[in-house]
Motif scaffolding. Structure first.
Motif, PDB file in Angstrom:
ATOM      1  N   ILE A  31     -15.915  27.834 -29.956  1.00  0.00           N
ATOM      2  CA  ILE A  31     -17.024  28.366 -29.153  1.00  0.00           C
ATOM      3  C   ILE A  31     -16.546  29.574 -28.362  1.00  0.00           C
ATOM      4  O   ILE A  31     -15.619  29.468 -27.549  1.00  0.00           O
ATOM      5  N   HIS A  32     -17.180  30.698 -28.608  1.00  0.00           N
ATOM      6  CA  HIS A  32     -16.822  31.947 -27.936  1.00  0.00           C
ATOM      7  C   HIS A  32     -18.077  32.696 -27.514  1.00  0.00           C
ATOM      8  O   HIS A  32     -19.179  32.383 -27.951  1.00  0.00           O
ATOM      9  N   PHE A  33     -17.845  33.711 -26.678  1.00  0.00           N
ATOM     10  CA  PHE A  33     -18.884  34.689 -26.384  1.00  0.00           C
ATOM     11  C   PHE A  33     -18.283  36.061 -26.620  1.00  0.00           C
ATOM     12  O   PHE A  33     -17.072  36.235 -26.593  1.00  0.00           O
ATOM     13  N   ASN A  34     -19.131  37.018 -26.841  1.00  0.00           N
ATOM     14  CA  ASN A  34     -18.693  38.301 -27.354  1.00  0.00           C
ATOM     15  C   ASN A  34     -18.414  39.328 -26.265  1.00  0.00           C
ATOM     16  O   ASN A  34     -18.917  39.227 -25.159  1.00  0.00           O
TER      17      ASN A  34
ATOM     18  N   VAL B  22     -17.215  34.352 -16.668  1.00  0.00           N
ATOM     19  CA  VAL B  22     -16.270  34.747 -17.716  1.00  0.00           C
ATOM     20  C   VAL B  22     -16.405  33.814 -18.922  1.00  0.00           C
ATOM     21  O   VAL B  22     -16.820  32.655 -18.810  1.00  0.00           O
ATOM     22  N   GLU B  23     -15.994  34.354 -20.060  1.00  0.00           N
ATOM     23  CA  GLU B  23     -16.161  33.654 -21.334  1.00  0.00           C
ATOM     24  C   GLU B  23     -15.500  32.280 -21.338  1.00  0.00           C
ATOM     25  O   GLU B  23     -16.072  31.308 -21.820  1.00  0.00           O
ATOM     26  N   LYS B  24     -14.271  32.179 -20.798  1.00  0.00           N
ATOM     27  CA  LYS B  24     -13.552  30.898 -20.894  1.00  0.00           C
ATOM     28  C   LYS B  24     -14.332  29.775 -20.218  1.00  0.00           C
ATOM     29  O   LYS B  24     -14.321  28.636 -20.691  1.00  0.00           O
TER      30      LYS B  24
ATOM     31  N   GLY C 229     -13.036  28.588 -26.517  1.00  0.00           N
ATOM     32  CA  GLY C 229     -12.114  29.719 -26.611  1.00  0.00           C
ATOM     33  C   GLY C 229     -11.434  30.027 -25.283  1.00  0.00           C
ATOM     34  O   GLY C 229     -11.939  29.699 -24.217  1.00  0.00           O
ATOM     35  N   HIS C 230     -10.223  30.616 -25.408  1.00  0.00           N
ATOM     36  CA  HIS C 230      -9.507  31.144 -24.244  1.00  0.00           C
ATOM     37  C   HIS C 230      -9.120  30.032 -23.265  1.00  0.00           C
ATOM     38  O   HIS C 230      -8.948  28.899 -23.665  1.00  0.00           O
ATOM     39  N   GLY C 231      -8.975  30.363 -21.966  1.00  0.00           N
ATOM     40  CA  GLY C 231      -8.551  29.381 -20.958  1.00  0.00           C
ATOM     41  C   GLY C 231      -7.345  29.855 -20.176  1.00  0.00           C
ATOM     42  O   GLY C 231      -6.513  30.619 -20.685  1.00  0.00           O
TER      43      GLY C 231
END
Ligand SMILES: [Zn+2]
Length: 378
Positions: A200-203, A146-148, A132-134
């Motif tokens: 794939i992510h984190f909350n 960070v999540e990315k 996820g993200h980026g």
């Protein structure tokens, strides 16, 4: 077309007499929605049915040796072998009977209990991993990272493990750059014939949130669990992501069970949403939320490489289990002892966290009810 037929066949399998117990399904409408009585579910899947009154709550237990379904009237939470699923609609009590929505029967119960009746997905050889993200889109942030970055790290670890098992593995992004959601699904959909998609992510939450979640595409006419950016009235429409409704559920079950057995986090359940990467995705697909970056305690865990390796392992094991569970099987599978791999629910959920049975003791128990527990696995 093949997929459509497979889905139709599944719907029929879920509602036709077939070879299982119930001779007919007593479909009933409440508030314009179709339901089936739990007595039909009990007969069809050969599960003992018990009710337990706990204060104002009516608890329901459907069980046979090695499997249990535990829910509560007016609640969407349903525990299957102690793994939490969020029903599309609450269990409903009318008169002296409890009802399950037809949607939950065909899109949740059926693919989880009989994944071998899905189209055979044993030929899947391509895994699309979607960190996820980026880039400028960092996702959830914390003092620990960070999540990315966490998501990319998990994807790279899973890629290595999957490659060693002979899969072709493709990432929607391979480094820290931004890529629009539309490009992620356009890329994935090239592999609709033999691919799987794992986002794939984190909350992030208000600081109190904890635990892991697995999201899959919401079927038509099913509300999203929470805000997902989908257009207004999205639930009235059939989306590309609905082509794989039953397969999505079997994949989500395998993923969530494997994560629960490896990660020291709470179970927030398997949930429905219409996130873009699920909504526009023609592959069996799931979106994982591997813990809360916004929660300092969990962010510290996620920041540990061992945690992310465990999450990557969970993804790999889940793909193996999913493929095995959807292989064609004999029309009449032999009875299976608890914990023995290779069959239906036991196979796909054998990765479930080993918990002692939290199932309610039957109220007026004769003492002969089936004992329920999840096989312990490493
Ligand atoms: Zn995210």
């Amino acid at each position: 077309m093949f997929r459509l037929l497979a889905v139709l066949a599944l719907l029929l399998a879920g509602l036709a007499p077939a070879s299982s117990g119930a001779a007919t399904w007593n479909l009933t409408s409440f508030d314009g929605r179709e339901y089936v009585p739990l007595t039909d579910v009990s007969q069809f899947y050969k599960l003992g049915l018990r009710f337990n009154q706990a204060g104002a709550q009516t608890q329901v237990l459907l069980a046979s040796p090695g499997r249990s379904l535990r829910g509560t009237v007016n609640s969407k939470e349903l525990f299957i072998n102690e793994v939490k699923f969020i029903l599309s609609f609450p269990l409903l009590a009318v008169g002296d009977m409890v009802y399950l929505s037809r949607n939950d029967l065909t899109k949740l119960i059926e693919p989880v209990l009989r994944p071998h009746r899905l189209r055979n997905l044993g030929a899947i050889n391509t895994i699309i991993l979607d960190p996820g993200h980026g880039g400028h889109d960092r996702g959830a942030t914390s003092a620990f990272g960070v999540e990315k970055d966490f998501a990319l790290d998990v994807a790279l670890r899973a890629r290595e493990m999957l490659r060693r098992r002979g899969f072709r593995v493709l990432l929607t992004r391979q480094a820290d750059y931004f890529i629009p959601l539309e490009e992620r699904t356009r890329f994935a959909n090239q592999y609709r014939d033999n691919g799987l998609f794992v986002s794939i992510h984190f909350n992030a939450g208000s600081g109190v949130g904890t635990g892991i979640e697995t999201y899959l595409m919401a079927p038509r006419l099913v509300p999203s669990y929470n805000g997902d950016g989908a257009p207004n009235a999205a639930e009235l429409q059939q989306w590309p992501g609905n082509v794989c409704d039953p397969e999505n559920m079997a994949l989500a079950t395998a993923m969530h069970s494997a994560m629960l057995s490896r990660l020291p986090l709470d179970d927030r359940g398997i949930k429905r949403a219409r996130f873009h990467v699920l909504r526009m995705n023609e592959l069996p697909s799931v979106l994982l939320e591997g813990g809360f970056v916004s929660n300092a305690e969990e962010a510290q865990k996620i920041a540990q490489p061992e945690f992310r390796r465990s999450l990557a392992e969970a993804i790999v094991v889940a793909i193996d289990n999913f493929k095995a569970a959807t292989q064609d099987q004999p029309a009449t599978p032999p009875p299976v002892a608890r914990g023995e791999p290779g069959q239906n629910l036991d196979q796909i959920i054998r990765e479930a966290r080993s918990l002692s049975p939290a199932a309610p003791a039957p109220a007026q128990s004769s003492g002969t009810g089936p004992k329920v527990s999840v096989p312990s696995q490493n």
